[in-house]
Design an enzyme around this catalytic site. Structure first.
Site, short mmCIF file in Angstrom:
data_model
loop_
_atom_site.label_atom_id
_atom_site.label_comp_id
_atom_site.label_asym_id
_atom_site.label_seq_id
_atom_site.Cartn_x
_atom_site.Cartn_y
_atom_site.Cartn_z
N GLU A 1 -60.53 -3.36 -11.08
CA GLU A 1 -60.13 -3.19 -12.47
C GLU A 1 -58.84 -3.97 -12.73
O GLU A 1 -58.75 -4.73 -13.69
CB GLU A 1 -59.93 -1.70 -12.76
CG GLU A 1 -59.38 -1.39 -14.13
CD GLU A 1 -59.26 0.11 -14.39
OE1 GLU A 1 -59.43 0.90 -13.44
OE2 GLU A 1 -59.01 0.47 -15.55
N SER B 1 -60.52 10.31 -14.15
CA SER B 1 -59.44 11.20 -14.57
C SER B 1 -59.96 12.56 -15.04
O SER B 1 -61.03 12.66 -15.63
CB SER B 1 -58.65 10.57 -15.73
OG SER B 1 -58.22 9.29 -15.38
N GLN C 1 -66.50 5.32 -16.46
CA GLN C 1 -65.79 5.61 -15.21
C GLN C 1 -65.20 7.01 -15.31
O GLN C 1 -64.20 7.22 -15.99
CB GLN C 1 -64.67 4.56 -15.06
CG GLN C 1 -63.75 4.75 -13.88
CD GLN C 1 -62.53 3.83 -14.00
OE1 GLN C 1 -62.28 3.26 -15.06
NE2 GLN C 1 -61.77 3.70 -12.93
C1 LIG Z 1 -56.79 3.80 -23.30
C2 LIG Z 1 -57.06 4.56 -22.04
C3 LIG Z 1 -58.31 4.45 -21.44
C4 LIG Z 1 -58.59 5.14 -20.28
N1 LIG Z 1 -59.86 5.04 -19.73
C5 LIG Z 1 -60.16 5.78 -18.63
C6 LIG Z 1 -61.48 5.76 -18.08
O1 LIG Z 1 -62.37 5.07 -18.60
N2 LIG Z 1 -61.75 6.52 -17.01
C7 LIG Z 1 -60.80 7.29 -16.40
O2 LIG Z 1 -61.10 7.92 -15.41
N3 LIG Z 1 -59.54 7.35 -16.89
C8 LIG Z 1 -59.19 6.60 -17.99
N4 LIG Z 1 -57.91 6.67 -18.51
C9 LIG Z 1 -56.96 7.61 -17.91
C10 LIG Z 1 -55.80 6.99 -17.15
O3 LIG Z 1 -56.23 6.47 -15.92
C11 LIG Z 1 -54.74 8.09 -16.99
O4 LIG Z 1 -54.22 8.32 -18.27
C12 LIG Z 1 -53.65 7.71 -16.04
O5 LIG Z 1 -54.11 7.70 -14.72
C13 LIG Z 1 -52.43 8.65 -16.15
O6 LIG Z 1 -52.81 9.98 -16.00
P1 LIG Z 1 -52.37 11.09 -17.08
O7 LIG Z 1 -52.78 10.61 -18.41
O8 LIG Z 1 -52.88 12.38 -16.63
O9 LIG Z 1 -50.80 11.10 -17.04
P2 LIG Z 1 -49.88 11.91 -16.01
O10 LIG Z 1 -50.33 11.64 -14.63
O11 LIG Z 1 -49.75 13.31 -16.45
O12 LIG Z 1 -48.51 11.16 -16.25
C14 LIG Z 1 -47.61 11.50 -17.31
C15 LIG Z 1 -46.29 10.77 -17.05
O13 LIG Z 1 -45.75 11.22 -15.81
C16 LIG Z 1 -45.49 10.14 -14.95
N5 LIG Z 1 -45.74 10.53 -13.55
C17 LIG Z 1 -46.82 11.17 -13.04
N6 LIG Z 1 -46.71 11.30 -11.71
C18 LIG Z 1 -45.55 10.70 -11.35
C19 LIG Z 1 -44.88 10.49 -10.11
N7 LIG Z 1 -45.38 10.87 -8.93
N8 LIG Z 1 -43.69 9.83 -10.14
C20 LIG Z 1 -43.16 9.41 -11.32
N9 LIG Z 1 -43.75 9.57 -12.51
C21 LIG Z 1 -44.94 10.22 -12.53
C22 LIG Z 1 -46.47 9.07 -15.40
O14 LIG Z 1 -46.02 7.78 -15.05
C23 LIG Z 1 -46.48 9.28 -16.91
O15 LIG Z 1 -45.40 8.59 -17.46
C24 LIG Z 1 -57.60 5.97 -19.68
C25 LIG Z 1 -56.35 6.05 -20.27
C26 LIG Z 1 -56.06 5.37 -21.43
C27 LIG Z 1 -54.72 5.50 -22.04
#
Ligand SMILES: Cc1cc2nc3c(=O)[nH]c(=O)nc-3n(C[C@H](O)[C@H](O)[C@H](O)COP(=O)(O)OP(=O)(O)OC[C@H]3O[C@@H](n4cnc5c(N)ncnc54)[C@H](O)[C@@H]3O)c2cc1C
Lengths: 381, 347
Positions: A238, A123, A120
């Protein structure tokens, strides 16, 4: 033809699982992946994969209730899940719902059998919680689209044959309106998947680089620029499927821990209190998912209550594993040890993994905002 | 399912109509005792719900009381509801009093961890000795249901050797008394071996339901308040820090409600050991979750939340008072862990 009753179905699943017996799963990640992929094939050949999917799509045409029963039996038998879960639980349902007949015919049977592993690609480095701001571009080139950009955290990208990829096809409109949903062959020239090591030590997710990757237009899922609604559907599937599976997995994990503690016999105050807390958390999740199951079986579609489910699931998952892992004490750092009868390696790993629950699939902060605005009706900022 | 919902909404309707803010405040100021309210609820038949038909009741299961207690919690209907609803349902020889005069539950085992602070009782033949230092509605009671060891007996409050003293109460919904026995001859000893555990288990479960309603009430008041109270030129409910606290309250309150509903659905007709586990689980969660929701409710009300003007402060004091009654989270978690780890697996 009448649909097999759930009791008959459960009995049949249970005896089949007992007959195939326990599966030897190697520790080496590549060998492990191969074994689990063969396991998916075995399950598929016996008719256990895609239970609720239509027959045209290669499924069994049964109900979600049958699917739930099978997941329960599989987990209770301590058998592993099929390896292509992203295809089965996340991407597949969207292809089934939004795909053309040709796409469904060509892609879904191979997805179910495990011949094709899916990933998928949503991100990106700069588009996580704010997924709609994604920047991977697709530009028209004759009958094809040329895709350039970068994805990250893409689970199993290094093993996958196909990717559900979100791309920007129109940068001039509102961010949600210019997104398309592509089905991309991972063997296409220009794709590089580089595994990233997680804090558990596993390498499940990757960075994916796309450099002028040529994708035929017929691999669009839904219409051009209408990918956002489908992406929302994918994320909804999901959450639903994973919540219900995770409940059973947690229940069985806690049973395993309780059995291990009991077999050891020496029970301190700590073990009793920890098991008590974990049990209460588990019952909370069970009670919560009874409602989820009702909604799933009634095909109620996504609601803001799903976000409450996700918050409850995250908290319970993290509580259960934190409580068990806390019983490892200093021996948590020695994976081969068995403090209080608990295998240190397994429980430390589960505990670390549980920290991802409140990050993936929409972080807990994002869920809280959804609950406050859409369920409680608080005004938008 | 549907008929349970009907019952809950009938209770809700009635309370919404007749139990308004003024009346509630009067009852809370009076320490939870109002003969008119008790007589009214008796008259409505709410105390007869779970009483077997042969004792003049409606014959529903004690589990059906759970929904009613959720509404009591939400509307802050305090007073001897537990005593009036549960004891005639479980204890042979008791019938619901037509005027709503409660039986009092004289039980030194309302808690495990503080058992040494509550006093002790001893039964020799039919003679009862000892003291229980905190008994709900002892002074108001028409009959005493005494739990002594594994035995339940009925005692007349004016029998020789019974002394009942009123105590101050910090629970706005409960009057307390101290009950002392000195060679008191009991009116009746009940033979049922599992009854002591059953009374405690159902009390625990109904208190969990009440706490679930308390959490819900505190949440509702808070959502209304933050949507309307303005600071920095806009409703405080637009601030994310406020939203997230409200969302946590909602998740906690919803999960507690679901846990109680699941427990009520599962509690009917199970073994005493399972009933014990189910009720302990519900109360363990309720004790912490309701208190936490109320604390967040007070926080989001600011200075107003700290006053007796705000309903949330009453919800909070009620939650704190009920938290330890028949076990707080710490005590019950330990009890549950012990049951799971040492007895035959009651899964
Ligand atoms: C084990 C694992 C597997 C994954 N597998 C996939 C996959 O197969 N495909 C895929 O596409 N993605 C995958 N992901 C990605 C996952 O969907 C993202 O990590 C998630 O959407 C968060 O995005 P980020 O990591 O950029 O964090 P960020 O968006 O940068 O967030 C960092 C922190 O800021 C907070 N934050 C952000 N925006 C706001 C807001 N508006 N208000 C308050 N707080 C906020 C968040 O809650 C978090 O605590 C995976 C992640 C993990 C950990």
């Amino acid at each position: 033809m009448t649909v097999e009753s759930l009791e008959e179905f459960r009995a049949r699943a249970r005896s089949w699982l007992a007959d195939v017996g326990p599966l030897e799963v190697p520790a080496d990640p590549d060998a492990r992946f191969d074994v689990l992929r063969r396991w998916q094939r075995t399950l598929f050949d016996a008719g256990w994969v895609g239970l609720a999917w239509s027959r045209e799509a290669g499924g069994s045409g049964l109900t979600h209730a049958h699917q739930l029963v099978f997941v329960e039996e599989l987990v209770r038998a301590r058998a592993p899940q099929p390896v292509g879960l992203i295809g089965l639980e996340v991407v597949g349902p969207s292809i089934d719902r939004y795909g053309t007949d040709e796409q469904r015919r060509e892609l879904l049977p191979r997805l179910l059998s495990g011949d094709d592993i899916w990933c998928q690609g949503f991100s990106e480095p700069d588009a996580g919680s704010d997924l709609a701001s994604l920047r991977t571009r697709a530009v028209a080139d004759g009958a094809d689209l040329l895709v350039t950009g970068q994805k990250i955290w893409t689970s199993w990208a290094h093993k996958a044959q196909w990717c559900a990829l979100l791309v920007r096809t129109d940068p001039s409109v509102r961010k949600q309106a210019g997104i398309s949903y592509l089905l991309v062959d991972m063997a296409s020239p220009g794709i590089t998947a580089r595994p990233i090591r997680q804090m558990t030590g596993d390498q499940e997710f990757c960075e994916v680089f796309l450099d002028e990757v040529r994708v035929p237009r017929r691999n669009l899922l839904g219409a051009e620029n209408e990918g956002w609604a489908i992406a929302t559907h994918t994320l909804g599937s999901e959450r639903g499927a994973a919540t219900l599976r995770r409940r059973v997995e947690l229940e069985v994990a806690l049973e395993d821990a309780v059995d291990a503690l009991r077999s050891r016999g020496t029970l301190g105050h700590r073990a009793r209190a920890a098991v008590g807390r974990a049990h209460v958390a588990m019952r909370v999740l069970d009670a919560q998912t009874r409602r989820t199951t009702e909604r799933l079986l009634a095909d109620a579609g996504p609601t803001p209550v799903d976000s409450v489910d996700k918050l409850v699931l995250n908290e319970v998952e993290q509580t259960v594993f934190a409580e068990i892992a806390a019983l490892l004490g200093p021996l948590r750092a020695v994976p081969g040890s068995r403090p209080a009868g608990l295998g240190s390696g397994r429980w430390a790993h589960e505990h670390l993994y549980s920290r991802a629950a409140s990050i993936y699939g929409g972080s807990s902060q994002i869920q809280r905002t959804i609950v406050a605005e859409r369920l409680l009706g608080l005004p938008r900022g | 399912m549907a008929e349970h919902d009907d019952l809950a909404s009938a209770v809700d309707d009635y309370l919404t109509r007749t139990y308004d803010g003024d009346r509630r405040r009067k009852l809370l100021d009076a320490g939870g005792w109002d003969t008119r309210l008790s007589a009214e609820l008796a008259d409505l038949g709410w105390y007869s719900l779970a009483v077997p038909e042969e004792r003049g009741g409606i014959g529903a299961s004690p589990a059906d009381l759970g929904r009613v207690f959720m509404e009591y919690g939400r509307h802050l209907v305090v007073g001897p509801q537990l005593e009036n609803s549960l004891l005639p349902a479980l204890v042979e020889g008791l019938t619901p009093d037509p005027a709503g005069i409660p039986a009092a539950l004289v039980d030194p085992g309302v808690t495990h961890d503080w058992v040494d602070d509550l006093g002790t009782l001893a039964l020799t033949g039919r003679e009862l000795d000892g003291t229980v230092d905190a008994v709900r509605f002892a002074v108001q009671a028409g009959v005493l249901v005494v739990l002594v060891g594994g035995t339940v007996c009925l005692v007349d409050p004016d029998a020789p050797g019974v002394r009942i003293e009123a105590l101050d109460s910090a629970d706005p919904g409960t009057a307390f008394g101290r009950v002392c026995f000195d060679g008191t001859v009991v009116r009746r000893v009940l033979a049922d071996g599992g009854l002591v555990d059953r009374i405690r288990a159902w009390a625990r479960l109904l208190l969990a339901c009440e706490l679930s309603g308390v959490a819900r009430g505190a949440l509702d008041r808070t959502v209304e308040y933050v949507a309307q109270r303005e600071q920095f030129g806009r409703p405080i409910g637009t601030f994310q820090a406020v939203k997230h606290l409200a969302a946590d309250m909602s998740a906690r309150s919803t999960s507690l409600n679901n846990l109680c509903l699941a427990a009520l659905a599962d509690a009917d007709g199970v073994s005493d050991a399972d009933l014990d586990l189910i009720s302990a689980t519900a109360k363990a969660h309720a004790a912490d979750a309701a208190v936490q929701v109320c604390e967040d409710a007070i926080q989001l009300h600011g200075g107003m939340g700290f006053t007796t003007e705000a309903d949330v402060s009453w919800y909070y004091r009620r939650a704190l008072a009920l938290r330890g009654w028949y076990g707080d989270a710490t005590e019950l978690q330990h009890r549950i862990g012990t049951a799971l780890l040492t007895t035959g697996s009651p899964r």
